[in-house]
Design a protein around this motif. Structure first.
Motif, mmCIF file in Angstrom:
data_model
loop_
_atom_site.group_PDB
_atom_site.id
_atom_site.type_symbol
_atom_site.label_atom_id
_atom_site.label_comp_id
_atom_site.label_asym_id
_atom_site.label_seq_id
_atom_site.Cartn_x
_atom_site.Cartn_y
_atom_site.Cartn_z
ATOM 1 N N MET B 53 0.843 -1.193 0.000
ATOM 2 C CA MET B 53 0.000 0.000 0.000
ATOM 3 C C MET B 53 0.877 1.240 0.000
ATOM 4 O O MET B 53 1.895 1.276 0.683
ATOM 5 C CB MET B 53 -0.852 0.060 1.263
ATOM 6 C CG MET B 53 -1.809 -1.082 1.448
ATOM 7 S SD MET B 53 -2.690 -0.872 3.016
ATOM 8 C CE MET B 53 -3.911 -2.151 2.905
ATOM 9 N N MET B 54 0.462 2.252 -0.731
ATOM 10 C CA MET B 54 1.147 3.539 -0.687
ATOM 11 C C MET B 54 0.105 4.627 -0.515
ATOM 12 O O MET B 54 -1.005 4.514 -1.025
ATOM 13 C CB MET B 54 1.971 3.743 -1.937
ATOM 14 C CG MET B 54 3.327 3.061 -1.840
ATOM 15 S SD MET B 54 4.243 3.172 -3.330
ATOM 16 C CE MET B 54 3.956 1.573 -4.010
ATOM 17 N N LYS B 55 0.493 5.653 0.227
ATOM 18 C CA LYS B 55 -0.494 6.654 0.594
ATOM 19 C C LYS B 55 0.166 8.031 0.637
ATOM 20 O O LYS B 55 1.323 8.144 1.053
ATOM 21 C CB LYS B 55 -1.015 6.287 1.977
ATOM 22 C CG LYS B 55 -2.028 7.197 2.575
ATOM 23 C CD LYS B 55 -2.483 6.597 3.902
ATOM 24 C CE LYS B 55 -3.552 7.446 4.543
ATOM 25 N NZ LYS B 55 -4.033 6.862 5.800
ATOM 26 N N SER B 56 -0.554 9.033 0.211
ATOM 27 C CA SER B 56 -0.020 10.392 0.294
ATOM 28 C C SER B 56 -1.148 11.365 0.600
ATOM 29 O O SER B 56 -2.202 11.330 -0.042
ATOM 30 C CB SER B 56 0.644 10.775 -1.033
ATOM 31 O OG SER B 56 1.155 12.081 -0.943
ATOM 32 N N ASN B 57 -0.949 12.192 1.606
ATOM 33 C CA ASN B 57 -1.891 13.273 1.884
ATOM 34 C C ASN B 57 -1.130 14.463 2.461
ATOM 35 O O ASN B 57 0.101 14.469 2.443
ATOM 36 C CB ASN B 57 -3.033 12.796 2.812
ATOM 37 C CG ASN B 57 -2.531 12.261 4.133
ATOM 38 O OD1 ASN B 57 -1.529 12.734 4.666
ATOM 39 N ND2 ASN B 57 -3.207 11.255 4.652
ATOM 40 N N ASN B 58 -1.853 15.446 2.954
ATOM 41 C CA ASN B 58 -1.168 16.655 3.434
ATOM 42 C C ASN B 58 -0.336 16.408 4.696
ATOM 43 O O ASN B 58 0.562 17.188 5.020
ATOM 44 C CB ASN B 58 -2.186 17.774 3.704
ATOM 45 C CG ASN B 58 -3.191 17.375 4.775
ATOM 46 O OD1 ASN B 58 -3.585 16.211 4.872
ATOM 47 N ND2 ASN B 58 -3.604 18.327 5.567
ATOM 48 N N MET B 59 -0.611 15.305 5.414
ATOM 49 C CA MET B 59 0.088 15.015 6.665
ATOM 50 C C MET B 59 1.321 14.137 6.462
ATOM 51 O O MET B 59 2.333 14.324 7.126
ATOM 52 C CB MET B 59 -0.859 14.320 7.652
ATOM 53 C CG MET B 59 -2.081 15.118 8.024
ATOM 54 S SD MET B 59 -1.650 16.586 8.951
ATOM 55 C CE MET B 59 -1.232 15.878 10.524
ATOM 56 N N GLN B 60 1.202 13.135 5.607
ATOM 57 C CA GLN B 60 2.318 12.209 5.427
ATOM 58 C C GLN B 60 2.267 11.414 4.126
ATOM 59 O O GLN B 60 1.205 11.269 3.524
ATOM 60 C CB GLN B 60 2.405 11.240 6.615
ATOM 61 C CG GLN B 60 1.124 10.485 6.889
ATOM 62 C CD GLN B 60 1.226 9.552 8.097
ATOM 63 O OE1 GLN B 60 0.834 8.406 7.999
ATOM 64 N NE2 GLN B 60 1.723 10.024 9.228
ATOM 65 N N ASP B 61 3.442 10.918 3.740
ATOM 66 C CA ASP B 61 3.543 9.936 2.657
ATOM 67 C C ASP B 61 3.974 8.635 3.310
ATOM 68 O O ASP B 61 4.803 8.647 4.229
ATOM 69 C CB ASP B 61 4.618 10.339 1.645
ATOM 70 C CG ASP B 61 4.284 11.645 0.942
ATOM 71 O OD1 ASP B 61 3.087 11.961 0.813
ATOM 72 O OD2 ASP B 61 5.230 12.346 0.535
ATOM 73 N N SER B 62 3.427 7.528 2.828
ATOM 74 C CA SER B 62 3.843 6.270 3.449
ATOM 75 C C SER B 62 3.796 5.118 2.472
ATOM 76 O O SER B 62 3.056 5.146 1.479
ATOM 77 C CB SER B 62 2.957 5.963 4.658
ATOM 78 O OG SER B 62 1.674 5.568 4.241
#
Lengths: 137, 222
Positions: B53-62
């Motif tokens: 899984m990969m995720k990106s938003n204003n708080m974090q990328d992971s």
């Protein structure tokens, strides 16, 4: 402007997806009586007729287990079940009908099909097998 | 202060690598793609299944990889680039299926989630999330409490969705969703539309709001 671009992008994506699905439906299949009209244990097979007939078309002399599965709501569920049964050497062919909640599994004629074993395999994927019908082709 | 030093050292290390001008665009595009995507839906795979899984938003990328020895739980590692605290760390994660109800046309799940950070025993998180899904409707929620050395905070979200058409197994599936999320750090609820695409082993989700900009997820199961 960002909002407009975003909405436009979404609309393009949805239209493309809807068209892709419509094309799939337009391929057309025959509904006329085949093996899916067979009665098993006094019950008519509850299967997608085109899908079932296509599945058994190369399975003469084999037997097919039609499993009713609950909790199968997405492709991940379907893929998991498919992979589980593909690992079984006794299984000749597998088909997952997501819409109908059915899994079709083809075995050789001499295989003793055990529903409990099938239930365990489906449960290992997180779904429940609720019913089985076995038909000889 | 220590975090700032670590961040400066990281930037210096990155600058040691030279990328040709054309390469910058390609690198940026690939980096964007890798960081753009993912969703917490189906946080546990089938027995023996792996998920990236990969995720990106204003708080974090992971980036998060997990393996499911059973459909009841998954263990995994998540690497996080924390934009709010300007830091990088990892979590060793455990997700456990507390309850599942399967019916002919639906599935309902309740999960417990937890993670222990590479920063030490005083940085961890725990929480719960749940979902109910048919082939055309979706509703989900999540609650997560994160304990850090400097402060603790909570995050929560609600999400509902509808599929405009029902595809067959293997087709491209589309979901129109509405997501509302809140955390103690920004202290406001942010509600925005989300578009989810799902085909084969891959799932991509795009959300956008004026306040938090892009919220993007990607998931691949194998």
């Amino acid at each position: 402007m960002k909002k407009i671009n975003c909405i436009f992008l979404m609309m393009v994506c949805i239209t493309a997806a809807a068209q892709d699905h419509a094309m799939h439906d337009m391929e057309g299949h025959s509904h006329e009586g085949h093996l899916h009209d067979t009665m098993v244990d006094g019950k008519l097979l509850v299967v997608n007729p085109e899908r079932f007939d296509s599945f058994v078309s190369t399975l003469e002399g084999k037997q097919v287990a039609i499993i009713s599965v609950s909790g199968m709501v997405c492709d991940f569920c379907a893929r998991g079940i498919e992979k589980t049964f593909e690992k079984d050497k006794a299984v000749l062919k597998v088909d997952v009908d997501l819409s109908g909640g059915k899994v079709l599994i083809a075995y050789s004629q001499d295989k003793n099909i055990n529903f409990e074993e099938i239930q365990k395999k489906i449960l290992s994927n997180g779904q429940n097998a609720t019913d089985i019908q076995i038909i000889k082709i | 202060m220590q975090l700032r030093k670590k961040f400066t050292a990281l930037i210096k290390n990155i600058r040691r690598f030279t990328i040709p001008p054309m390469g910058i665009k390609v690198f940026s595009f690939v980096f964007l793609l890798l960081n753009i995507f993912l969703i917490e839906a189906r946080p546990i795979s089938y027995s023996g299944g792996s998920t990236l899984m990969m995720k990106s938003n204003n708080m974090q990328d992971s980036a998060y990889y997990h393996y499911s020895p059973s459909y009841k739980y998954s263990v995994g590692i998540q690497q996080i680039k924390d934009k709010y605290f300007n830091s990088n760390y990892s979590y060793l994660r455990l997700t456990y299926l507390l309850n599942r109800r399967n019916t002919k046309n639906s599935q309902r799940n309740l999960y417990f989630q937890s993670g222990l950070s590479s920063d030490g025993l005083d940085h961890y998180f725990y929480g719960t999330h749940g979902d109910w899904e048919t082939r055309s409707l979706y509703a989900g929620f999540g609650y997560k409490k994160t304990m850090m050395k400097i402060l603790d905070y909570t995050e929560q979200y609600l999400q509902i969705g509808v599929a405009p058409y029902i595809g067959e197994y293997g087709d491209l599936h589309t979901w129109l969703m509405l997501k509302s999320k809140q955390n103690d750090l920004t202290n406001n609820w942010d509600t925005y539309p989300v578009l989810k695409f799902f085909k084969g082993n891959a799932l991509v989700e795009f959300g956008y709001s004026d306040t938090s900009n892009w919220d993007i997820h990607f998931m691949y199961r194998f």
